[in-house]
Design an enzyme around this catalytic site. Structure first.
Site: not given
Ligand code: 13P
Length: 249
Positions: A8, A10, A93, A95, A165, A171, A211
């Site tokens: 992803n 983002k 997601h 976010e 997740e 992150g 992560s």
């Molecule tokens: P990170 O791997 O940066 O923690 O992000 C995970 C994520 O949100 C993938 O969709």
């Protein structure tokens, strides 16, 4: 079965950066150990589709409209995503749930609209830090799953991947432990069992994200009940992601 690895991006990588990434990734990806889906920005999908033609790399989008077409300024439909080469879409997601206030109801509609258009869905579920601290992780996962999958036919689950997740692991460098991931996979499969069937609970693909990196991916992705991973930050480093994709067992 091969592990399923999803990148992803983002809101990172413009089309020219994406071009460089895909050119190098496609050239180096063996496809022997893992199935890979990369989800770049909307604006890079047509180019990524061109660059992944005749390769084992599949494409996904990071979001989709819940509507088929019409006066929805700024939205992108599932049919449009299909037409530029996306096979998958990430839905729910954290976010989007947290920063864009997407509800389980909206997420459910996005899934139904996407499946109808022939897109496969990666449904993200997972608790926040607060939920975890008060022992509500399972409750949150159950609600997000039951409401997200509400009204789907069992055979449609073949086109759905569930990504666990936990928000606190995204992150932060603070990945969930193997034990926590195993527990979450059990809860996810139990909810699918109760709402669909024993077969569906066995067959559905469940992956972990939060992560992940070169060091922790082997153990986390080989957790019982886990079929792969959803990678954020580390997936932007093509050589690190390629290394994971070519070496995972
Ligand atoms: P990170 O791997 O940066 O923690 O992000 C995970 C994520 O949100 C993938 O969709």
């Amino acid at each position: 079965m091969k592990k399923l690895l999803i990148a992803n991006f983002k809101m990172n990588e413009n089309p020219s950066e994406t071009k460089l990434y895909f050119t190098k990734f496609v050239a180096g990806f063996s496809g022997e150990r893992a199935d890979v889906i990369i989800c770049p920005s909307y604006v890079s999908l047509p180019l990524a589709s061109f660059l992944t033609a005749n390769s084992a790399v599949k494409l996904g989008a990071q979001n989709v409209s819940d509507e088929d077409a019409g006066a929805f300024t700024g939205e992108v439909s599932a049919k449009m995503l299909k037409s530029v080469g996306a096979e998958y879409v990430i839905v729910g997601h954290s976010e989007r749930r947290n920063k864009f206030k997407e509800s389980d109801k909206l997420i459910n509609k996005k899934i139904k609209t996407s499946l109808k258009a022939g897109l496969k869905c990666i449904l993200c579920v997972g608790e926040g830090a607060l939920d975890k601290n008060v022992g509500k992780s399972q409750e949150v996962i159950r609600k997000q799953l039951e409401e997200g999958l509400r009204g789907l036919y069992e055979n449609e689950l073949e086109s759905v991947v569930i990504a666990y997740e936990p928000t606190w692991a995204i992150g932060t460098g603070n990945n969930a432990s193997v034990k926590e991931v195993e527990q979450a996979a059990k809860v996810i499969r139990k909810v699918v069992y109760e709402n669909f069937s024993e077969k569906a609970s066995r067959d559905i693909q469940v992956i972990y994200g939060g992560s992940l990196n070169e060091r922790n991916a082997p153990a986390l992705l080989n957790t019982p009940g886990i079929d792969g991973g959803l990678f954020g930050g580390i997936s932007l480093d093509y050589s690190a992601f390629l290394n994971i994709a070519n070496s995972i067992k």
